[in-house]
Design a protein around this motif. Structure first.
Motif, mmCIF file in Angstrom:
data_model
loop_
_atom_site.group_PDB
_atom_site.id
_atom_site.type_symbol
_atom_site.label_atom_id
_atom_site.label_comp_id
_atom_site.label_asym_id
_atom_site.label_seq_id
_atom_site.Cartn_x
_atom_site.Cartn_y
_atom_site.Cartn_z
ATOM 1 N N GLU A 1 0.827 -1.212 0.000
ATOM 2 C CA GLU A 1 0.000 0.000 0.000
ATOM 3 C C GLU A 1 0.857 1.257 0.000
ATOM 4 O OE1 GLU A 1 -3.283 0.414 -0.406
ATOM 5 O OE2 GLU A 1 -3.315 -1.722 -0.800
ATOM 6 N N LEU A 2 1.931 1.262 0.790
ATOM 7 C CA LEU A 2 2.823 2.428 0.822
ATOM 8 C C LEU A 2 3.497 2.637 -0.521
ATOM 9 C CD1 LEU A 2 4.466 2.052 4.330
ATOM 10 C CD2 LEU A 2 2.877 3.827 3.605
ATOM 11 N N SER A 3 3.876 1.567 -1.178
ATOM 12 C CA SER A 3 4.507 1.669 -2.486
ATOM 13 C C SER A 3 3.551 2.270 -3.512
ATOM 14 C CB SER A 3 4.985 0.291 -2.939
ATOM 15 O OG SER A 3 5.600 0.374 -4.196
ATOM 16 N N LEU A 4 2.306 1.812 -3.506
ATOM 17 C CA LEU A 4 1.307 2.376 -4.426
ATOM 18 C C LEU A 4 1.025 3.837 -4.110
ATOM 19 C CD1 LEU A 4 -1.220 -0.588 -4.651
ATOM 20 C CD2 LEU A 4 0.288 0.245 -6.460
ATOM 21 N N THR A 5 0.937 4.161 -2.837
ATOM 22 C CA THR A 5 0.694 5.544 -2.436
ATOM 23 C C THR A 5 1.836 6.443 -2.870
ATOM 24 O OG1 THR A 5 -0.602 4.782 -0.552
ATOM 25 C CG2 THR A 5 0.200 7.031 -0.461
ATOM 26 N N LEU A 6 3.056 5.957 -2.731
ATOM 27 C CA LEU A 6 4.215 6.739 -3.154
ATOM 28 C C LEU A 6 4.150 7.025 -4.650
ATOM 29 C CD1 LEU A 6 6.932 8.037 -2.503
ATOM 30 C CD2 LEU A 6 7.983 5.798 -2.867
ATOM 31 N N LYS A 7 3.802 6.026 -5.442
ATOM 32 C CA LYS A 7 3.687 6.229 -6.887
ATOM 33 C C LYS A 7 2.621 7.270 -7.216
ATOM 34 C CE LYS A 7 5.306 1.637 -8.083
ATOM 35 N NZ LYS A 7 4.985 0.322 -8.617
ATOM 36 N N ARG A 8 1.495 7.226 -6.499
ATOM 37 C CA ARG A 8 0.430 8.206 -6.740
ATOM 38 C C ARG A 8 0.870 9.614 -6.361
ATOM 39 N NH1 ARG A 8 -2.953 4.133 -4.005
ATOM 40 N NH2 ARG A 8 -3.844 2.857 -5.644
ATOM 41 N N LEU A 9 1.570 9.747 -5.227
ATOM 42 C CA LEU A 9 2.044 11.061 -4.796
ATOM 43 C C LEU A 9 3.057 11.637 -5.783
ATOM 44 C CD1 LEU A 9 2.483 10.694 -0.940
ATOM 45 C CD2 LEU A 9 0.918 12.220 -2.132
ATOM 46 N N VAL A 10 3.955 10.805 -6.264
ATOM 47 C CA VAL A 10 4.948 11.281 -7.236
ATOM 48 C C VAL A 10 4.243 11.705 -8.524
ATOM 49 C CG1 VAL A 10 6.894 10.567 -8.683
ATOM 50 C CG2 VAL A 10 6.882 10.006 -6.253
ATOM 51 N N GLY A 11 3.236 10.944 -8.944
ATOM 52 C CA GLY A 11 2.460 11.327 -10.125
ATOM 53 C C GLY A 11 1.765 12.666 -9.930
ATOM 54 N N CYS A 12 1.189 12.877 -8.746
ATOM 55 C CA CYS A 12 0.538 14.158 -8.441
ATOM 56 C C CYS A 12 1.550 15.294 -8.438
ATOM 57 C CB CYS A 12 -0.162 14.092 -7.085
ATOM 58 S SG CYS A 12 -1.634 13.079 -7.066
ATOM 59 N N ARG A 13 2.707 15.046 -7.829
ATOM 60 C CA ARG A 13 3.745 16.078 -7.791
ATOM 61 C C ARG A 13 4.175 16.460 -9.193
ATOM 62 N NH1 ARG A 13 9.508 14.236 -6.206
ATOM 63 N NH2 ARG A 13 9.180 13.367 -8.271
ATOM 64 N N ASN A 14 4.374 15.460 -10.057
ATOM 65 C CA ASN A 14 4.802 15.741 -11.424
ATOM 66 C C ASN A 14 3.735 16.511 -12.197
ATOM 67 O OD1 ASN A 14 7.149 14.398 -10.837
ATOM 68 N ND2 ASN A 14 6.538 12.499 -11.841
ATOM 69 N N ARG A 15 2.464 16.158 -11.988
ATOM 70 C CA ARG A 15 1.376 16.857 -12.679
ATOM 71 C C ARG A 15 1.281 18.300 -12.202
ATOM 72 N NH1 ARG A 15 -3.489 17.889 -10.989
ATOM 73 N NH2 ARG A 15 -3.423 16.301 -9.381
ATOM 74 N N VAL A 16 1.353 18.509 -10.890
ATOM 75 C CA VAL A 16 1.292 19.867 -10.346
ATOM 76 C C VAL A 16 2.478 20.678 -10.850
ATOM 77 C CG1 VAL A 16 1.479 21.210 -8.207
ATOM 78 C CG2 VAL A 16 -0.075 19.271 -8.312
ATOM 79 N N TYR A 17 3.651 20.079 -10.906
ATOM 80 C CA TYR A 17 4.837 20.790 -11.377
ATOM 81 C C TYR A 17 4.691 21.175 -12.853
ATOM 82 C CZ TYR A 17 9.651 22.128 -12.133
ATOM 83 O OH TYR A 17 10.771 22.846 -12.443
ATOM 84 N N GLU B 1 1.915 21.745 -14.430
ATOM 85 C CA GLU B 1 0.872 22.760 -14.585
ATOM 86 C C GLU B 1 1.266 24.107 -14.006
ATOM 87 O OE1 GLU B 1 -2.579 21.000 -12.813
ATOM 88 O OE2 GLU B 1 -2.812 19.533 -14.425
ATOM 89 N N THR B 2 2.033 24.125 -12.911
ATOM 90 C CA THR B 2 2.305 25.385 -12.226
ATOM 91 C C THR B 2 3.773 25.785 -12.215
ATOM 92 O OG1 THR B 2 2.604 24.327 -10.080
ATOM 93 C CG2 THR B 2 0.360 24.962 -10.680
ATOM 94 N N GLY B 3 4.673 24.844 -12.516
ATOM 95 C CA GLY B 3 6.097 25.142 -12.460
ATOM 96 C C GLY B 3 6.675 25.006 -11.056
ATOM 97 N N THR B 4 5.862 24.638 -10.099
ATOM 98 C CA THR B 4 6.311 24.436 -8.724
ATOM 99 C C THR B 4 5.408 23.411 -8.063
ATOM 100 O OG1 THR B 4 6.847 25.541 -6.642
ATOM 101 C CG2 THR B 4 4.887 26.315 -7.800
ATOM 102 N N PHE B 5 5.782 22.960 -6.888
ATOM 103 C CA PHE B 5 4.885 22.077 -6.138
ATOM 104 C C PHE B 5 4.943 22.443 -4.664
ATOM 105 C CE2 PHE B 5 8.161 19.317 -4.437
ATOM 106 C CZ PHE B 5 9.125 19.273 -5.433
ATOM 107 N N PRO B 6 3.841 22.193 -3.950
ATOM 108 C CA PRO B 6 3.780 22.577 -2.535
ATOM 109 C C PRO B 6 4.816 21.837 -1.698
ATOM 110 C CG PRO B 6 1.602 21.967 -3.372
ATOM 111 C CD PRO B 6 2.587 21.616 -4.423
#
Length: 80
Positions: free
Chosen positions: A18-34, A36-41
């Motif tokens: 579960e942690l491995s899948l969650t990590l992949k999802r978070l990295v995907g979100c970070r890449n998408r936000v980056y 779209e915005t050029g930065t990430f929170p």
């Protein structure tokens, strides 16, 4: 051992998956936000770092399941 009860090792393996899948999802979100915005929170980056840290120690075997308490239960003779 009781039926339908996971062992500590099984629970740890499921948590690792579960942690491995969650990590992949978070990295995907970070890449998408980056993209779209050029930065990430910062909190997103911190969450990814913490998750990588815990997952690394689980996979390295440094976090292990606690041994089960094998002391048999004694009957309570004071039950009225």
């Amino acid at each position: 051992m009781r039926l339908n009860q996971a062992t500590p090792a099984q629970i740890l393996a499921a948590a690792e998956r579960e942690l491995s899948l969650t990590l992949k999802r978070l990295v995907g979100c970070r890449n998408r936000v980056y993209r779209e915005t050029g930065t990430f929170p910062d909190d997103l980056g911190a969450a990814i770092f913490r998750l990588e840290f815990v997952l690394h120690y689980i996979m390295a075997g440094l976090i292990t399941p606690a041994p089960a308490n094998a002391v048999p239960a004694r009957p309570d003779h004071n039950i009225q």
